[in-house]
Design an enzyme around this catalytic site. Sequence first.
Site, PDB file in Angstrom:
ATOM      1  CD  GLU A  46       8.875  -6.224  -0.534  1.00  0.00           C
ATOM      2  OE1 GLU A  46       9.774  -6.100   0.363  1.00  0.00           O
ATOM      3  OE2 GLU A  46       8.583  -5.316  -1.320  1.00  0.00           O
ATOM      4  CG  ASN A 106       7.294  -6.034  -4.926  1.00  0.00           C
ATOM      5  OD1 ASN A 106       7.079  -7.097  -4.533  1.00  0.00           O
ATOM      6  ND2 ASN A 106       8.238  -5.075  -4.318  1.00  0.00           N
ATOM      7  CE  LYS A 123       6.435  -2.177  -1.969  1.00  0.00           C
ATOM      8  NZ  LYS A 123       8.014  -2.560  -1.446  1.00  0.00           N
ATOM      9  CD  GLU A 142      10.448  -1.726  -3.506  1.00  0.00           C
ATOM     10  OE1 GLU A 142       9.517  -2.180  -3.853  1.00  0.00           O
ATOM     11  OE2 GLU A 142      10.848  -1.730  -2.414  1.00  0.00           O
ATOM     12  CB  CYS A 168       7.521  -4.218   2.146  1.00  0.00           C
ATOM     13  SG  CYS A 168       8.761  -3.625   3.171  1.00  0.00           S
ATOM     14  CG  ASN A 193      12.775  -8.170   1.366  1.00  0.00           C
ATOM     15  OD1 ASN A 193      13.707  -8.795   1.472  1.00  0.00           O
ATOM     16  ND2 ASN A 193      11.657  -8.425   0.667  1.00  0.00           N
TER      17      ASN A 193
HETATM   18  N1  CDT Z   1      10.697  -3.302   0.436  1.00  0.00           N
HETATM   19  C1  CDT Z   1      10.204  -2.151   1.037  1.00  0.00           C
HETATM   20  O1  CDT Z   1       9.345  -1.434   0.616  1.00  0.00           O
HETATM   21  N2  CDT Z   1      11.032  -1.600   1.989  1.00  0.00           N
HETATM   22  C2  CDT Z   1      10.984  -0.207   2.448  1.00  0.00           C
HETATM   23  C3  CDT Z   1      12.170   0.342   2.883  1.00  0.00           C
HETATM   24  C4  CDT Z   1      12.184   1.972   2.643  1.00  0.00           C
HETATM   25  S1  CDT Z   1      13.543   2.673   2.644  1.00  0.00           S
HETATM   26  C5  CDT Z   1      13.472   3.165   0.911  1.00  0.00           C
HETATM   27  C6  CDT Z   1      10.016  -0.291   3.750  1.00  0.00           C
HETATM   28  O2  CDT Z   1       9.085   0.561   4.024  1.00  0.00           O
HETATM   29  O3  CDT Z   1      10.531  -0.964   4.735  1.00  0.00           O
END
Ligand code: CDT
Length: 308
Positions: A46, A106, A123, A142, A168, A193
């Site tokens: 991502e 995204n 996304k 985000e 993600c 990420n």
């Molecule tokens: N990039 C991304 O979607 N990261 C989320 C972090 C969640 S914590 C706010 C994930 O689900 O891994």
Amino acid sequence: MRQLVVGAAQLGPIQKADNRADVVGRMIRLLDDAERAGCDLVVYPELALTTFFPRWYMDDQVDVDGWFETDMPNDATAPLFTRAREAGVALSFGYAELTPDGHHFNTSILTDKTGTIVGKYRKVHLPGHDQFDPDRTFQHLEKRYFEPGDLGFPVWNALGGVIGMCICNDRRWPETYRVMGLQGVEMIVLGFNTPAVNSQKSEEGAEKRLFHHRLCLQSGAYQNSTWVVAVAKAGIEDGHPLIGGTMIVNPNGEIVAESQSLEDELVVHSCDLDDTQFGKRTIFDFARHRRIEHYGLITRQTGVKAPN
Ligand code: CDT
């Protein structure tokens, strides 16, 4: 047998000061490795071209837009597309997309082996918040910088199979996999990420976060009898650690290949897309076993309404 050799191209950290040309250089080195390994498809994380910028609060839209791409391919990514075409390897990677009419998504793309974009996903499940949150140990903005994707969860007849994408946080939601499962998906590719600590629960560290990550991928793969290829941006970005855990999961829900580092690393596996057929014909034959008359709440209601 329908073998698809996949390279899950984990990227180590990308610092705020790193430029896209350097990152694309790293992506090309992984693509070189993938070509030597006989890969048909290379999947990157991502927001592969930059640091995970939603951890930084910005209120000037000019600064925000600096992290976005208005064209794909563009000057920075053209060498990657050219190299992929030469190698005859398909690509999937994520980036921040600014559309001509000013929308921010995204996004991830899928190319064929000639470097032509054949699929785009935006996304849907955006985690985090849209205002500065002083109670968190770091930000996850985000919801400030992106709109929820407007393309649904399409799948594509590509590379000899049925391929879908998500990004993600989408991997934590069973609906993501099931909507693609209902379209016969045979391989879901995704980048992530994921911070190694929970900004709202400091005792939740990398081990627990990797457990949740594996739990979601393995159950999504098994319950929809599909391959899942999940690719991390890993390591410490400007002091903020991200989990690794790039992995390839088979349609039985088993992890068949996994990264060993938090650096740039290619994880390769030859995936037989026909391995998806047994589960789709038997325990997860949706046409025979699903009972949609009992599932209405899933699309009628978003949040929880407990009984009085
Ligand atoms: N990039 C991304 O979607 N990261 C989320 C972090 C969640 S914590 C706010 C994930 O689900 O891994």
